[in-house]
Design a protein around this motif. Structure first.
Motif, PDB file in Angstrom:
ATOM      1  N   LEU A 251       0.956  -1.413  -0.028  1.00  0.00           N
ATOM      2  CA  LEU A 251       0.126  -0.026   0.374  1.00  0.00           C
ATOM      3  C   LEU A 251       0.717   1.499   0.009  1.00  0.00           C
ATOM      4  N   THR A 252       1.404   1.620  -1.074  1.00  0.00           N
ATOM      5  CA  THR A 252       1.993   2.356  -1.080  1.00  0.00           C
ATOM      6  C   THR A 252       1.310   4.298  -1.647  1.00  0.00           C
ATOM      7  N   PRO A 253       1.415   5.470  -0.651  1.00  0.00           N
ATOM      8  CA  PRO A 253       1.160   6.863  -1.062  1.00  0.00           C
ATOM      9  C   PRO A 253       1.168   7.354  -2.154  1.00  0.00           C
ATOM     10  N   MET A 254       1.116   6.990  -3.633  1.00  0.00           N
ATOM     11  CA  MET A 254       0.882   7.547  -4.503  1.00  0.00           C
ATOM     12  C   MET A 254       0.807   9.099  -4.507  1.00  0.00           C
ATOM     13  N   PRO A 255       2.174   9.599  -5.050  1.00  0.00           N
ATOM     14  CA  PRO A 255       2.064  11.791  -4.804  1.00  0.00           C
ATOM     15  C   PRO A 255       0.464  12.110  -5.416  1.00  0.00           C
ATOM     16  N   GLY A 256      -0.058  12.480  -4.903  1.00  0.00           N
ATOM     17  CA  GLY A 256      -1.693  13.108  -5.540  1.00  0.00           C
ATOM     18  C   GLY A 256      -2.557  12.535  -4.809  1.00  0.00           C
ATOM     19  N   THR A 257      -2.611  10.746  -4.464  1.00  0.00           N
ATOM     20  CA  THR A 257      -3.557  10.462  -3.829  1.00  0.00           C
ATOM     21  C   THR A 257      -4.497  11.263  -2.364  1.00  0.00           C
TER      22      THR A 257
ATOM     23  N   ILE B 259       6.276   9.240   5.476  1.00  0.00           N
ATOM     24  CA  ILE B 259       6.927   9.189   4.589  1.00  0.00           C
ATOM     25  C   ILE B 259       8.554   8.892   4.822  1.00  0.00           C
ATOM     26  N   ILE B 260       9.213   7.560   4.645  1.00  0.00           N
ATOM     27  CA  ILE B 260      10.601   8.125   4.436  1.00  0.00           C
ATOM     28  C   ILE B 260      11.449   8.841   3.360  1.00  0.00           C
ATOM     29  N   ASP B 261      10.695   7.474   2.462  1.00  0.00           N
ATOM     30  CA  ASP B 261      11.451   7.983   0.892  1.00  0.00           C
ATOM     31  C   ASP B 261      10.739   8.180  -0.238  1.00  0.00           C
ATOM     32  N   HIS B 262      11.649   9.431  -0.609  1.00  0.00           N
ATOM     33  CA  HIS B 262      11.068  10.456  -1.187  1.00  0.00           C
ATOM     34  C   HIS B 262      11.597  10.180  -2.579  1.00  0.00           C
TER      35      HIS B 262
ATOM     36  N   TYR C 233       8.675   3.919  -6.310  1.00  0.00           N
ATOM     37  CA  TYR C 233       6.914   4.145  -5.643  1.00  0.00           C
ATOM     38  C   TYR C 233       5.878   3.767  -7.096  1.00  0.00           C
ATOM     39  N   ASN C 234       5.904   1.862  -7.051  1.00  0.00           N
ATOM     40  CA  ASN C 234       6.095   1.345  -7.698  1.00  0.00           C
ATOM     41  C   ASN C 234       5.337  -0.012  -6.719  1.00  0.00           C
TER      42      ASN C 234
END
Ligand code: B12
Ligand code: SF4
Length: 446
Positions: free
Chosen positions: A389-395, A405-408, A413-414
């Protein structure tokens, strides 16, 4: 104008695969296969120009010893000598678009670089980079046409509403009302598939001897799952194509016996799908269809699944997401966990192969993994996918957990890497996700 469209390569980052136990590794999916529908549509908008569409994913699948991305771009730009270079980016591939444009400009600094696609739509200002000249958010094939015309006529790009121009300091959005054509109807463009012939042998999925292509029957999604990028991409709108236009497209692709519907959710309007499959059967269209169907839709509408199976539906991808109603509620999935078993039965009854996907949140404990293992073993599907479950930017989900979030690094992000702190030790968490891939009915991998 000479226009070079380049499909970006895949991000290689996959910590599930890296930390998975050895027996699970062969089943973990490494790459999704298929032609780039977005860029095929862009190619169609400017097809009267001299257009080259290059699929680096196909190229890297085709060649056993591929050259580097830089080497490829060097060769393509050197040989084709484009006036304009354009690419499309999802989040995990954004940096590759930057690299493609940077390399192209090393050879010819005069090339104009245009970026579009999902990430530029959700976060256009993220695309500020010295090598990006123009950003075109949204379903912007027709706007791309306007951009090409303006470049050709040397008229000001500022006069085209809805794009962002790099002025060296920032990206500046042009003013005016954006020209918006319904991308599924008046603005629909038949994707340019001929340009991708070179890579057709790579567009084969699930051990099929036949190549597959993407076709969309709709764009957007009426649901609002918190982790999903698709409804924000379309600002919650939903666009449905017409049956006639779909039949024309299906009849025009004899080279592709397998058709993967690219819809977020293929069965939304039951009457439409009923009518479409009536026409497919009446017109004798023989294809193998692969599509995404929600568990609740299948559980509650077995008759439409039966009809679609008669018309060629063979594989369904179903986002199960979680075995717990509390998670599904939190994700705004609007589908109870009890529908999963019902949906599996409906698909099994119709000999449809299911790929059921679960998403694993970062706070999973050993007990959560064990419960999911038990649930998934009792509800087996031929193929099961377990991603993060990934926090995709824009969601919405991104906004909810931004502070965790610790990794930008966008390459991660896949859905295969946790970008948040995990409750279990980081490596152990990925190892446990990896081990889940052993639970399924099938012996193969798709
Ligand atoms: C087809 C598809 C693919 C194809 C083709 C993509 C490609 N470029 O090669 C393949 C199979 C390769 C693919 C792969 C992946 N995908 Co994919 N894919 C899709 C899918 C199903 C449809 C996209 C589509 O074609 N839409 C229709 C076209 C017409 O729309 P479009 O692409 O947005 O293009 C329009 C506009 O954006 C714009 N536009 C696009 N490009 C450009 C360029 C320019 C210059 C301009 C002006 C305009 C423009 O105009 C186009 C026409 O209107 C979507 C889900 C969905 N239903 O939307 C996921 C989706 C895009 N994929 C996604 C992901 C994550 C992946 C993978 C990373 C998955 C994985 N873990 O493996 C992989 C990446 C590579 C890999 N590891 O193999 C996510 C992206 C999320 C995000 N925020 O980044 C999505 C949204 C799915 C999801 N459930 O979240 N994918
Ligand atoms: S996850 Fe599926 S159902 Fe939910 S909003 Fe996204 S596409 Fe729609």
């Amino acid at each position: 104008m000479k226009i070079l469209l380049i499909n970006t390569p895949r991000s290689p980052e996959n910590r599930i695969l890296r930390f998975a136990p050895e027996p699970a590794k062969p089943f973990i999916h490494r790459r999704l296969i298929g032609p780039p529908l977005g860029l095929m549509t862009i190619a169609a908008a400017v097809k009267d120009h001299d257009v080259m569409l290059f699929d680096t994913k196909g190229e890297f699948d085709l060649t056993s010893e591929p050259t580097s991305l830089a080497g490829l771009v060097n060769r393509l730009v050197g040989e084709f000598k484009p006036d304009i270079i354009a690419s499309s980016a999802i989040t995990s591939e954004l940096y590759y678009a930057f690299e493609i444009f940077s390399e192209a400009k090393k050879i010819d600094p005069g090339i104009i670089a245009v970026l579009g696609g999902l990430h530029p739509t959700l976060l256009p200002y993220d695309c500020f980079h010295p090598a990006v000249d123009i950003v075109c958010p949204g379903q912007s094939a027709h706007i791309f046409r306007d951009v090409v015309d303006a470049i050709e006529k040397k008229s000001p790009l500022e006069a085209i509403p809805g794009i962002l121009l790099n002025n060296g300091i920032t990206l500046k959005r042009t003013a005016g009302k954006v020209r918006m054509l319904d991308p599924a109807n008046a603005g629909f463009l038949m994707p340019e598939r001929a340009a991708l012939k070179k890579w057709i042998s790579t567009y084969k999925v699930g051990g099929s001897p036949d190549p597959s292509t993407y076709v969309y029957t709709s764009l957007g999604c009426p649901y609002k799952c918190t982790f999903c990028s698709i409804w924000p991409q379309f600002k919650g709108r939903y666009y449905q194509r017409t049956i006639d236009s779909l039949i024309t497209e299906l009849q025009s692709i004899p080279d592709y016996p397998v058709v993967r519907f690219a819809d977020a959710n293929t069965v939304v309007d039951l009457n439409f799908m009923n009518a479409l499959f009536d026409r497919i059967l009446e017109d004798g269209i023989k294809k193998t269809f692969v599509m995404d169907i929600r568990a609740d839709v299948a559980a509650q509408n077995p008759s439409i699944i039966r009809k679609m199976a008669k018309g060629g539906l063979k594989v369904v991808i179903c986002g199960f997401e979680s075995y717990r109603d509390e998670d599904l509620k939190k994700y705004h999935k609007d589908s109870p966990a009890s529908d999963i078993a019902k949906a599996i039965k409906v698909f099994d009854d119709n000999n449809i192969m299911i790929r059921g996907n679960y998403v694993i949140p970062n706070d999973y404990s050993e007990d959560d993994f064990k419960s999911l293992e038990e649930y998934s073993s009792n509800n087996p599907v031929v193929y099961a996918g377990y991603t993060i479950l990934t926090p995709m930017p824009g969601t919405v989900f991104y906004k909810q957990v931004k502070h965790q979030i610790i990794d930008h690094d966008y390459l991660k992000y896949n859905f295969f890497n946790s970008v948040m702190r995990t409750t279990l030790p980081y490596e152990k968490f990925h190892e446990r996700v990896g081990s889940l891939w052993l639970i399924k009915k099938g012996k193969d991998v798709i």
